[in-house]
Design a protein around this motif. Structure first.
Motif, mmCIF file in Angstrom:
data_model
loop_
_atom_site.group_PDB
_atom_site.id
_atom_site.type_symbol
_atom_site.label_atom_id
_atom_site.label_comp_id
_atom_site.label_asym_id
_atom_site.label_seq_id
_atom_site.Cartn_x
_atom_site.Cartn_y
_atom_site.Cartn_z
ATOM 1 N N ASP A 86 0.838 -1.200 0.000
ATOM 2 C CA ASP A 86 0.000 0.000 0.000
ATOM 3 C C ASP A 86 0.872 1.248 0.000
ATOM 4 O O ASP A 86 2.010 1.220 0.472
ATOM 5 N N PRO A 87 0.324 2.368 -0.467
ATOM 6 C CA PRO A 87 1.075 3.620 -0.373
ATOM 7 C C PRO A 87 1.266 4.010 1.093
ATOM 8 O O PRO A 87 0.425 3.679 1.937
ATOM 9 N N PRO A 88 2.324 4.706 1.409
ATOM 10 C CA PRO A 88 2.556 5.104 2.802
ATOM 11 C C PRO A 88 1.562 6.161 3.278
ATOM 12 O O PRO A 88 1.029 6.934 2.488
ATOM 13 N N ILE A 89 1.337 6.159 4.577
ATOM 14 C CA ILE A 89 0.574 7.208 5.247
ATOM 15 C C ILE A 89 1.607 8.037 5.987
ATOM 16 O O ILE A 89 2.482 7.493 6.666
ATOM 17 N N ARG A 90 1.523 9.347 5.858
ATOM 18 C CA ARG A 90 2.567 10.222 6.396
ATOM 19 C C ARG A 90 2.046 11.171 7.460
ATOM 20 O O ARG A 90 0.926 11.646 7.378
ATOM 21 N N GLY A 91 2.907 11.427 8.426
ATOM 22 C CA GLY A 91 2.629 12.397 9.476
ATOM 23 C C GLY A 91 2.178 11.739 10.766
ATOM 24 O O GLY A 91 1.243 10.941 10.775
ATOM 25 N N ARG A 92 2.869 12.057 11.846
ATOM 26 C CA ARG A 92 2.586 11.448 13.154
ATOM 27 C C ARG A 92 1.127 11.628 13.563
ATOM 28 O O ARG A 92 0.496 10.695 14.058
ATOM 29 N N GLU A 93 0.572 12.816 13.358
ATOM 30 C CA GLU A 93 -0.822 13.053 13.763
ATOM 31 C C GLU A 93 -1.778 12.164 12.973
ATOM 32 O O GLU A 93 -2.714 11.591 13.543
ATOM 33 N N ALA A 94 -1.568 12.036 11.673
ATOM 34 C CA ALA A 94 -2.414 11.169 10.844
ATOM 35 C C ALA A 94 -2.269 9.709 11.269
ATOM 36 O O ALA A 94 -3.255 8.961 11.307
ATOM 37 N N LEU A 95 -1.050 9.301 11.611
ATOM 38 C CA LEU A 95 -0.814 7.926 12.035
ATOM 39 C C LEU A 95 -1.498 7.630 13.364
ATOM 40 O O LEU A 95 -2.105 6.573 13.544
ATOM 41 N N ALA A 96 -1.426 8.562 14.299
ATOM 42 C CA ALA A 96 -2.071 8.385 15.600
ATOM 43 C C ALA A 96 -3.588 8.324 15.440
ATOM 44 O O ALA A 96 -4.256 7.485 16.060
ATOM 45 N N GLU A 97 -4.150 9.185 14.601
ATOM 46 C CA GLU A 97 -5.597 9.180 14.382
ATOM 47 C C GLU A 97 -6.040 7.879 13.718
ATOM 48 O O GLU A 97 -7.064 7.302 14.081
ATOM 49 N N ARG A 98 -5.279 7.406 12.777
ATOM 50 C CA ARG A 98 -5.586 6.130 12.114
ATOM 51 C C ARG A 98 -5.592 4.988 13.120
ATOM 52 O O ARG A 98 -6.451 4.114 13.090
#
Length: 133
Positions: free
Chosen positions: A38-50
């Motif tokens: 899969d394509p990467p997900i970027r950014g600590r805030e986006a990762l925490a929310e996910r």
């Protein structure tokens, strides 16, 4: 290069099921996570929310580290087992390898490898999209 103490603290946070806290404490602001191809997900805030969304889809999760922490310089690998408990009490499990790249004491990239096709085993992607494992 992370210290062994940092790697141990990270693993302990994840094993204690503080998945969101581990992201907030150990990931760099510009960190990225990639699952399989899969394509990467970027950014600590986006990762925490996910991760928060994923955890909201299950009644509980038990996380177990399988084996030692493997590391060499800026790279580490961890083998995990996750047991997801659904709201009906059923439990499904998955295992994954997390390949990590660190910049100093911060995790900047993590690539998860797991088999999505194994019957009865949920994927992080399914859980994150709201499909109950």
């Amino acid at each position: 290069m992370p210290s062994l103490a940092t790697l141990r603290a990270f693993a302990q946070a994840v094993e204690s099921n503080d998945h969101v806290g581990a992201i907030e404490r150990f990931y760099a602001p510009d960190a990225a996570i990639r699952e399989n191809d899969d394509p990467p997900i970027r950014g600590r805030e986006a990762l925490a929310e996910r991760e928060r969304r994923l955890l909201a889809t299950v009644a509980g999760v038990k996380t177990t580290r399988l084996g030692p922490l493997l590391y060499d310089g800026d790279h580490a690998a961890i083998r995990w087992r996750f047991e997801f408990t659904a709201s009906d009490g059923s439990v499904r499990a998955m295992e994954e390898i997390a390949w990590q790249t660190w910049r100093g004491e911060q995790l900047i990239e993590e690539h998860f490898f797991y088999d999505r096709r194994t019957p009865g085993k949920p994927s992080r992607k399914d859980a994150a999209s709201g499909v109950e494992p």
